[in-house]
Design a protein around this motif. Structure first.
Motif, PDB file in Angstrom:
ATOM      1  N   ASN A 120      24.270   0.245   5.040  1.00 54.34           N
ATOM      2  CA  ASN A 120      24.750  -0.532   3.905  1.00 54.34           C
ATOM      3  C   ASN A 120      24.315  -1.998   3.925  1.00 54.34           C
ATOM      4  N   LYS A 121      23.632  -2.437   4.966  1.00 54.28           N
ATOM      5  CA  LYS A 121      23.092  -3.804   4.989  1.00 54.28           C
ATOM      6  C   LYS A 121      21.664  -3.862   4.454  1.00 54.28           C
ATOM      7  N   VAL A 122      21.123  -2.709   4.077  1.00 54.38           N
ATOM      8  CA  VAL A 122      19.768  -2.641   3.530  1.00 54.38           C
ATOM      9  C   VAL A 122      19.848  -2.238   2.061  1.00 54.38           C
ATOM     10  N   LEU A 123      19.248  -3.075   1.199  1.00 50.82           N
ATOM     11  CA  LEU A 123      19.169  -2.780  -0.220  1.00 50.82           C
ATOM     12  C   LEU A 123      17.752  -2.354  -0.543  1.00 50.82           C
ATOM     13  N   THR A 124      17.589  -1.474  -1.522  1.00 50.16           N
ATOM     14  CA  THR A 124      16.251  -1.018  -1.897  1.00 50.16           C
ATOM     15  C   THR A 124      16.034  -1.219  -3.396  1.00 50.16           C
ATOM     16  N   LEU A 125      14.764  -1.409  -3.749  1.00 47.20           N
ATOM     17  CA  LEU A 125      14.361  -1.548  -5.135  1.00 47.20           C
ATOM     18  C   LEU A 125      12.982  -0.934  -5.282  1.00 47.20           C
ATOM     19  N   LYS A 126      12.857   0.067  -6.145  1.00 45.63           N
ATOM     20  CA  LYS A 126      11.557   0.697  -6.397  1.00 45.63           C
ATOM     21  C   LYS A 126      10.796  -0.127  -7.433  1.00 45.63           C
ATOM     22  N   ILE A 127       9.492  -0.347  -7.164  1.00 41.68           N
ATOM     23  CA  ILE A 127       8.651  -1.098  -8.095  1.00 41.68           C
ATOM     24  C   ILE A 127       7.363  -0.329  -8.363  1.00 41.68           C
ATOM     25  N   ASN A 128       6.725  -0.643  -9.476  1.00 43.61           N
ATOM     26  CA  ASN A 128       5.419  -0.062  -9.800  1.00 43.61           C
ATOM     27  C   ASN A 128       4.290  -0.957  -9.308  1.00 43.61           C
ATOM     28  N   SER A 129       4.515  -2.257  -9.357  1.00 41.22           N
ATOM     29  CA  SER A 129       3.533  -3.239  -8.894  1.00 41.22           C
ATOM     30  C   SER A 129       4.216  -4.591  -8.887  1.00 41.22           C
ATOM     31  N   GLY A 130       3.484  -5.609  -8.428  1.00 35.66           N
ATOM     32  CA  GLY A 130       4.058  -6.938  -8.436  1.00 35.66           C
ATOM     33  C   GLY A 130       3.238  -7.919  -7.627  1.00 35.66           C
ATOM     34  N   THR A 131       3.752  -9.127  -7.545  1.00 42.94           N
ATOM     35  CA  THR A 131       3.150 -10.167  -6.716  1.00 42.94           C
ATOM     36  C   THR A 131       4.272 -10.885  -5.979  1.00 42.94           C
ATOM     37  N   ILE A 132       3.915 -11.483  -4.835  1.00 46.74           N
ATOM     38  CA  ILE A 132       4.896 -12.259  -4.078  1.00 46.74           C
ATOM     39  C   ILE A 132       4.310 -13.615  -3.733  1.00 46.74           C
ATOM     40  N   GLU A 133       5.213 -14.568  -3.572  1.00 41.81           N
ATOM     41  CA  GLU A 133       4.838 -15.873  -3.040  1.00 41.81           C
ATOM     42  C   GLU A 133       5.930 -16.305  -2.074  1.00 41.81           C
ATOM     43  N   MET A 134       5.532 -16.650  -0.854  1.00 39.64           N
ATOM     44  CA  MET A 134       6.464 -17.130   0.162  1.00 39.64           C
ATOM     45  C   MET A 134       6.038 -18.541   0.530  1.00 39.64           C
ATOM     46  N   LEU A 142       1.409  -6.629  -4.719  1.00 41.11           N
ATOM     47  CA  LEU A 142       2.174  -5.475  -4.267  1.00 41.11           C
ATOM     48  C   LEU A 142       1.743  -4.234  -5.017  1.00 41.11           C
ATOM     49  N   SER A 143       1.857  -3.099  -4.344  1.00 46.50           N
ATOM     50  CA  SER A 143       1.543  -1.818  -4.971  1.00 46.50           C
ATOM     51  C   SER A 143       2.837  -1.062  -5.243  1.00 46.50           C
ATOM     52  N   GLU A 144       2.725   0.125  -5.793  1.00 41.60           N
ATOM     53  CA  GLU A 144       3.902   0.948  -6.066  1.00 41.60           C
ATOM     54  C   GLU A 144       4.586   1.298  -4.753  1.00 41.60           C
ATOM     55  N   GLY A 145       5.904   1.196  -4.741  1.00 40.33           N
ATOM     56  CA  GLY A 145       6.658   1.507  -3.532  1.00 40.33           C
ATOM     57  C   GLY A 145       8.065   0.958  -3.603  1.00 40.33           C
ATOM     58  N   THR A 146       8.652   0.761  -2.429  1.00 42.34           N
ATOM     59  CA  THR A 146      10.036   0.317  -2.338  1.00 42.34           C
ATOM     60  C   THR A 146      10.135  -0.994  -1.572  1.00 42.34           C
ATOM     61  N   ILE A 147      10.844  -1.946  -2.157  1.00 46.60           N
ATOM     62  CA  ILE A 147      11.174  -3.185  -1.463  1.00 46.60           C
ATOM     63  C   ILE A 147      12.457  -2.922  -0.691  1.00 46.60           C
ATOM     64  N   LYS A 148      12.488  -3.309   0.587  1.00 52.63           N
ATOM     65  CA  LYS A 148      13.689  -3.149   1.418  1.00 52.63           C
ATOM     66  C   LYS A 148      14.181  -4.543   1.782  1.00 52.63           C
ATOM     67  N   ILE A 149      15.416  -4.829   1.407  1.00 50.49           N
ATOM     68  CA  ILE A 149      16.020  -6.138   1.618  1.00 50.49           C
ATOM     69  C   ILE A 149      17.087  -6.002   2.688  1.00 50.49           C
ATOM     70  N   ASN A 150      16.922  -6.714   3.805  1.00 44.98           N
ATOM     71  CA  ASN A 150      17.906  -6.685   4.881  1.00 44.98           C
ATOM     72  C   ASN A 150      18.833  -7.883   4.721  1.00 44.98           C
ATOM     73  N   THR A 151      20.111  -7.595   4.487  1.00 41.09           N
ATOM     74  CA  THR A 151      21.106  -8.638   4.281  1.00 41.09           C
ATOM     75  C   THR A 151      22.057  -8.699   5.464  1.00 41.09           C
ATOM     76  N   HIS A 152      22.661  -9.850   5.641  1.00 37.73           N
ATOM     77  CA  HIS A 152      23.669 -10.000   6.695  1.00 37.73           C
ATOM     78  C   HIS A 152      24.994  -9.394   6.238  1.00 37.73           C
ATOM     79  N   SER A 153      25.260  -9.550   4.939  1.00 34.78           N
ATOM     80  CA  SER A 153      26.504  -9.057   4.358  1.00 34.78           C
ATOM     81  C   SER A 153      26.276  -8.826   2.862  1.00 34.78           C
ATOM     82  N   GLN A 154      27.003  -7.879   2.305  1.00 36.29           N
ATOM     83  CA  GLN A 154      26.904  -7.634   0.867  1.00 36.29           C
ATOM     84  C   GLN A 154      28.130  -8.116   0.118  1.00 36.29           C
ATOM     85  N   SER A 155      29.044  -8.789   0.804  1.00 37.64           N
ATOM     86  CA  SER A 155      30.304  -9.176   0.177  1.00 37.64           C
ATOM     87  C   SER A 155      30.114 -10.122  -1.004  1.00 37.64           C
TER      88      SER A 155
END
Length: 97
Positions: free
Chosen positions: A73-87, A42-55
């Motif tokens: 309000n069902k979308v959460l964001t997190l700014k990152i500088n870099s990273g890696t993912i595994e799915m 991953l590069s610098e940017g924003t992760i956008k997390i789509n949730t069904h509910s935040q309760s």
């Protein structure tokens, strides 16, 4: 699918989600349930997390970098500088910096 976001300091997020959009090195891409296995940088940017509910989510000082998006309000964001993912097997792990 289950998402876990880990930084060097702590686990920032850990929950079931509907989808996740991440800033890949060649542009943003989205992962949904049953996505093919993938490992990516991953590069610098924003992760956008789509949730069904935040309760069930906790927003405290430790998780302060994960914030609800202003216009949805069902979308959460997190700014990152870099990273890696595994799915794999409907579990997405993001190692973020």
């Amino acid at each position: 699918m289950y998402l876990e976001i880990v930084s060097p300091e702590a686990t920032l997020f850990s929950s079931e989600v509907d989808s996740v959009v991440v800033p890949g090195i060649n542009g943003e891409f989205e992962m949904l349930s049953n996505h093919a296995p993938i490992v990516s940088i991953l590069s610098e940017g924003t992760i956008k997390i789509n949730t069904h509910s935040q309760s069930h989510l906790v927003f405290d000082e430790l998780h302060g970098d994960v914030v609800p998006q202003a216009d949805d309000n069902k979308v959460l964001t997190l700014k990152i500088n870099s990273g890696t993912i595994e799915m794999n097997d409907n579990k997405l792990i993001i190692l973020a910096d």
